[in-house]
Design a protein around this motif. Structure first.
Motif, PDB file in Angstrom:
ATOM      1  N   GLU A   1     104.365 -88.979 -20.461  1.00 14.18           N
ATOM      2  CA  GLU A   1     104.190 -88.651 -21.880  1.00 14.18           C
ATOM      3  C   GLU A   1     104.613 -89.864 -22.697  1.00 14.18           C
ATOM      4  O   GLU A   1     105.502 -90.613 -22.298  1.00 14.18           O
ATOM      5  CB  GLU A   1     104.968 -87.405 -22.283  1.00 14.18           C
ATOM      6  CG  GLU A   1     106.445 -87.596 -22.427  1.00 14.18           C
ATOM      7  CD  GLU A   1     107.158 -86.347 -22.914  1.00 14.18           C
ATOM      8  OE1 GLU A   1     106.851 -85.867 -24.018  1.00 14.18           O
ATOM      9  OE2 GLU A   1     108.035 -85.875 -22.187  1.00 14.18           O
ATOM     10  N   VAL A   2     103.929 -90.069 -23.815  1.00 19.06           N
ATOM     11  CA  VAL A   2     104.243 -91.221 -24.651  1.00 19.06           C
ATOM     12  C   VAL A   2     104.284 -90.814 -26.122  1.00 19.06           C
ATOM     13  O   VAL A   2     103.682 -89.828 -26.529  1.00 19.06           O
ATOM     14  CB  VAL A   2     103.236 -92.384 -24.475  1.00 19.06           C
ATOM     15  CG1 VAL A   2     103.189 -92.854 -23.021  1.00 19.06           C
ATOM     16  CG2 VAL A   2     101.855 -92.034 -24.970  1.00 19.06           C
ATOM     17  N   THR A   3     104.991 -91.628 -26.874  1.00 16.22           N
ATOM     18  CA  THR A   3     105.012 -91.546 -28.331  1.00 16.22           C
ATOM     19  C   THR A   3     104.557 -92.893 -28.861  1.00 16.22           C
ATOM     20  O   THR A   3     105.001 -93.938 -28.379  1.00 16.22           O
ATOM     21  CB  THR A   3     106.438 -91.241 -28.846  1.00 16.22           C
ATOM     22  OG1 THR A   3     106.881 -90.013 -28.269  1.00 16.22           O
ATOM     23  CG2 THR A   3     106.471 -91.138 -30.356  1.00 16.22           C
ATOM     24  N   ALA A   4     103.665 -92.853 -29.834  1.00 13.99           N
ATOM     25  CA  ALA A   4     103.147 -94.096 -30.428  1.00 13.99           C
ATOM     26  C   ALA A   4     103.369 -94.069 -31.925  1.00 13.99           C
ATOM     27  O   ALA A   4     103.343 -93.017 -32.567  1.00 13.99           O
ATOM     28  CB  ALA A   4     101.659 -94.235 -30.118  1.00 13.99           C
ATOM     29  N   ARG A   5     103.586 -95.242 -32.484  1.00 16.40           N
ATOM     30  CA  ARG A   5     103.676 -95.420 -33.930  1.00 16.40           C
ATOM     31  C   ARG A   5     102.681 -96.502 -34.306  1.00 16.40           C
ATOM     32  O   ARG A   5     102.702 -97.585 -33.733  1.00 16.40           O
ATOM     33  CB  ARG A   5     105.078 -95.817 -34.366  1.00 16.40           C
ATOM     34  CG  ARG A   5     105.209 -95.908 -35.876  1.00 16.40           C
ATOM     35  CD  ARG A   5     106.667 -96.072 -36.289  1.00 16.40           C
ATOM     36  NE  ARG A   5     106.784 -95.975 -37.726  1.00 16.40           N
ATOM     37  CZ  ARG A   5     106.664 -97.002 -38.566  1.00 16.40           C
ATOM     38  NH1 ARG A   5     106.398 -98.211 -38.087  1.00 16.40           N
ATOM     39  NH2 ARG A   5     106.804 -96.828 -39.853  1.00 16.40           N
ATOM     40  N   ARG A   6     101.835 -96.167 -35.242  1.00 14.77           N
ATOM     41  CA  ARG A   6     100.796 -97.114 -35.642  1.00 14.77           C
ATOM     42  C   ARG A   6     101.429 -98.430 -36.097  1.00 14.77           C
ATOM     43  O   ARG A   6     102.324 -98.449 -36.936  1.00 14.77           O
ATOM     44  CB  ARG A   6      99.952 -96.517 -36.769  1.00 14.77           C
ATOM     45  CG  ARG A   6      98.624 -97.215 -36.951  1.00 14.77           C
ATOM     46  CD  ARG A   6      97.771 -96.585 -38.047  1.00 14.77           C
ATOM     47  NE  ARG A   6      97.747 -95.137 -38.065  1.00 14.77           N
ATOM     48  CZ  ARG A   6      96.968 -94.368 -37.292  1.00 14.77           C
ATOM     49  NH1 ARG A   6      96.182 -94.922 -36.419  1.00 14.77           N
ATOM     50  NH2 ARG A   6      96.999 -93.054 -37.401  1.00 14.77           N
ATOM     51  N   ARG A   7     100.962 -99.524 -35.497  1.00 20.67           N
ATOM     52  CA  ARG A   7     101.488-100.834 -35.876  1.00 20.67           C
ATOM     53  C   ARG A   7     101.165-101.114 -37.338  1.00 20.67           C
ATOM     54  O   ARG A   7     100.082-100.794 -37.817  1.00 20.67           O
ATOM     55  CB  ARG A   7     100.859-101.924 -35.004  1.00 20.67           C
ATOM     56  CG  ARG A   7     101.387-101.889 -33.581  1.00 20.67           C
ATOM     57  CD  ARG A   7     100.599-102.766 -32.681  1.00 20.67           C
ATOM     58  NE  ARG A   7      99.306-102.074 -32.468  1.00 20.67           N
ATOM     59  CZ  ARG A   7      98.220-102.669 -32.048  1.00 20.67           C
ATOM     60  NH1 ARG A   7      98.220-103.941 -31.774  1.00 20.67           N
ATOM     61  NH2 ARG A   7      97.103-102.001 -31.885  1.00 20.67           N
ATOM     62  N   GLY A   8     102.106-101.668 -38.025  1.00 20.04           N
ATOM     63  CA  GLY A   8     101.914-101.980 -39.431  1.00 20.04           C
ATOM     64  C   GLY A   8     102.156-100.778 -40.322  1.00 20.04           C
ATOM     65  O   GLY A   8     102.036-100.858 -41.535  1.00 20.04           O
ATOM     66  N   GLY A   9     102.522 -99.616 -39.723  1.00 11.96           N
ATOM     67  CA  GLY A   9     102.743 -98.390 -40.487  1.00 11.96           C
ATOM     68  C   GLY A   9     104.147 -98.218 -40.941  1.00 11.96           C
ATOM     69  O   GLY A   9     105.022 -98.972 -40.719  1.00 11.96           O
TER      70      GLY A   9
ATOM     71  N   TRP B   1     102.536 -91.451 -36.646  1.00 10.89           N
ATOM     72  CA  TRP B   1     103.014 -91.160 -35.304  1.00 10.89           C
ATOM     73  C   TRP B   1     101.968 -90.401 -34.505  1.00 10.89           C
ATOM     74  O   TRP B   1     101.257 -89.556 -35.035  1.00 10.89           O
ATOM     75  CB  TRP B   1     104.288 -90.316 -35.364  1.00 10.89           C
ATOM     76  CG  TRP B   1     105.443 -91.067 -35.929  1.00 10.89           C
ATOM     77  CD1 TRP B   1     105.826 -91.124 -37.243  1.00 10.89           C
ATOM     78  CD2 TRP B   1     106.355 -91.885 -35.217  1.00 10.89           C
ATOM     79  NE1 TRP B   1     106.922 -91.929 -37.373  1.00 10.89           N
ATOM     80  CE2 TRP B   1     107.276 -92.406 -36.146  1.00 10.89           C
ATOM     81  CE3 TRP B   1     106.493 -92.217 -33.866  1.00 10.89           C
ATOM     82  CZ2 TRP B   1     108.316 -93.248 -35.769  1.00 10.89           C
ATOM     83  CZ3 TRP B   1     107.535 -93.058 -33.497  1.00 10.89           C
ATOM     84  CH2 TRP B   1     108.427 -93.566 -34.445  1.00 10.89           C
ATOM     85  N   CYS B   2     101.930 -90.672 -33.195  1.00 16.73           N
ATOM     86  CA  CYS B   2     101.093 -89.914 -32.272  1.00 16.73           C
ATOM     87  C   CYS B   2     101.958 -89.537 -31.071  1.00 16.73           C
ATOM     88  O   CYS B   2     102.563 -90.408 -30.435  1.00 16.73           O
ATOM     89  CB  CYS B   2      99.890 -90.740 -31.816  1.00 16.73           C
ATOM     90  SG  CYS B   2      98.762 -89.821 -30.744  1.00 16.73           S
ATOM     91  N   PHE B   3     102.020 -88.249 -30.804  1.00 14.97           N
ATOM     92  CA  PHE B   3     102.806 -87.714 -29.702  1.00 14.97           C
ATOM     93  C   PHE B   3     101.828 -87.226 -28.635  1.00 14.97           C
ATOM     94  O   PHE B   3     101.053 -86.302 -28.883  1.00 14.97           O
ATOM     95  CB  PHE B   3     103.679 -86.553 -30.186  1.00 14.97           C
ATOM     96  CG  PHE B   3     104.585 -86.944 -31.321  1.00 14.97           C
ATOM     97  CD1 PHE B   3     105.843 -87.471 -31.074  1.00 14.97           C
ATOM     98  CD2 PHE B   3     104.163 -86.802 -32.638  1.00 14.97           C
ATOM     99  CE1 PHE B   3     106.664 -87.848 -32.127  1.00 14.97           C
ATOM    100  CE2 PHE B   3     104.987 -87.171 -33.694  1.00 14.97           C
ATOM    101  CZ  PHE B   3     106.238 -87.694 -33.432  1.00 14.97           C
ATOM    102  N   VAL B   4     101.852 -87.866 -27.461  1.00 17.13           N
ATOM    103  CA  VAL B   4     100.942 -87.502 -26.385  1.00 17.13           C
ATOM    104  C   VAL B   4     101.705 -86.643 -25.380  1.00 17.13           C
ATOM    105  O   VAL B   4     102.746 -87.052 -24.863  1.00 17.13           O
ATOM    106  CB  VAL B   4     100.336 -88.739 -25.688  1.00 17.13           C
ATOM    107  CG1 VAL B   4      99.380 -88.315 -24.578  1.00 17.13           C
ATOM    108  CG2 VAL B   4      99.612 -89.621 -26.711  1.00 17.13           C
ATOM    109  N   SER B   5     101.167 -85.456 -25.129  1.00 18.61           N
ATOM    110  CA  SER B   5     101.794 -84.515 -24.196  1.00 18.61           C
ATOM    111  C   SER B   5     101.885 -85.098 -22.797  1.00 18.61           C
ATOM    112  O   SER B   5     101.146 -86.023 -22.441  1.00 18.61           O
ATOM    113  CB  SER B   5     100.977 -83.230 -24.129  1.00 18.61           C
ATOM    114  OG  SER B   5     101.015 -82.546 -25.352  1.00 18.61           O
ATOM    115  N   GLY B   6     102.763 -84.499 -22.004  1.00 21.54           N
ATOM    116  CA  GLY B   6     102.844 -84.873 -20.604  1.00 21.54           C
ATOM    117  C   GLY B   6     101.462 -84.808 -19.976  1.00 21.54           C
ATOM    118  O   GLY B   6     100.748 -83.814 -20.111  1.00 21.54           O
ATOM    119  N   THR B   7     101.081 -85.884 -19.317  1.00 18.03           N
ATOM    120  CA  THR B   7      99.731 -86.042 -18.775  1.00 18.03           C
ATOM    121  C   THR B   7      99.828 -86.292 -17.281  1.00 18.03           C
ATOM    122  O   THR B   7     100.507 -87.225 -16.850  1.00 18.03           O
ATOM    123  CB  THR B   7      99.038 -87.229 -19.480  1.00 18.03           C
ATOM    124  OG1 THR B   7      99.025 -86.981 -20.892  1.00 18.03           O
ATOM    125  CG2 THR B   7      97.628 -87.424 -18.981  1.00 18.03           C
TER     126      THR B   7
END
Length: 127
Positions: free
Chosen positions: A119-127, A26-32
């Motif tokens: 702000e976004v949340t990402a999950r590595r594809r295939g993870g 997971w990657c949590f990107v702060s409000g930008t």
């Protein structure tokens, strides 16, 4: 594995946050917001601020070994409802093929020149 990502913005140190935080898949990107961090200038238009937000988010994700295509959740904060129709096409260019779950909220932001924050949340594809 937890890793902190910084864009070098002075706000990160002052306010005590990271541009992004990686925790496993997971990657949590702060409000930008729409600052151009190279010049520390804020454009006047909400459209240009939106493009800057996306560029900063894209760079933070890349530094974290993620891609924009990994985004699964997005929160958009705008200071005027009328901005929605102006930023939708730009958001569509960036996220149209990805189609994350998303929410847009109309609210105040911490500085009057700020018109949008993302702000976004990402999950590595295939993870």
């Amino acid at each position: 594995m937890r890793r902190l990502i910084s864009t070098g913005s002075p706000f990160e140190k002052i306010a005590g946050y990271s541009r992004a935080l990686v925790d496993g898949e997971w990657c949590f990107v702060s409000g930008t917001t729409g600052y151009d961090y190279a010049s520390m200038a804020m454009p006047d238009s909400v459209e240009e601020q939106t493009r800057n937000c996306i560029a900063t988010i894209r760079a933070a994700l890349a530094e974290a070994d993620f891609a924009l295509e990994d985004v699964v959740r997005a929160h958009y904060y705008v200071t005027e409802a009328a901005y929605a129709d102006r930023v939708f096409p730009i958001l569509g260019e960036a996220f149209g093929g990805i189609r994350p779950a998303a929410t847009m909220v109309v609210c105040d932001l911490i500085k009057p020149e700020m018109k949008i924050e993302i702000e976004v949340t990402a999950r590595r594809r295939g993870g």
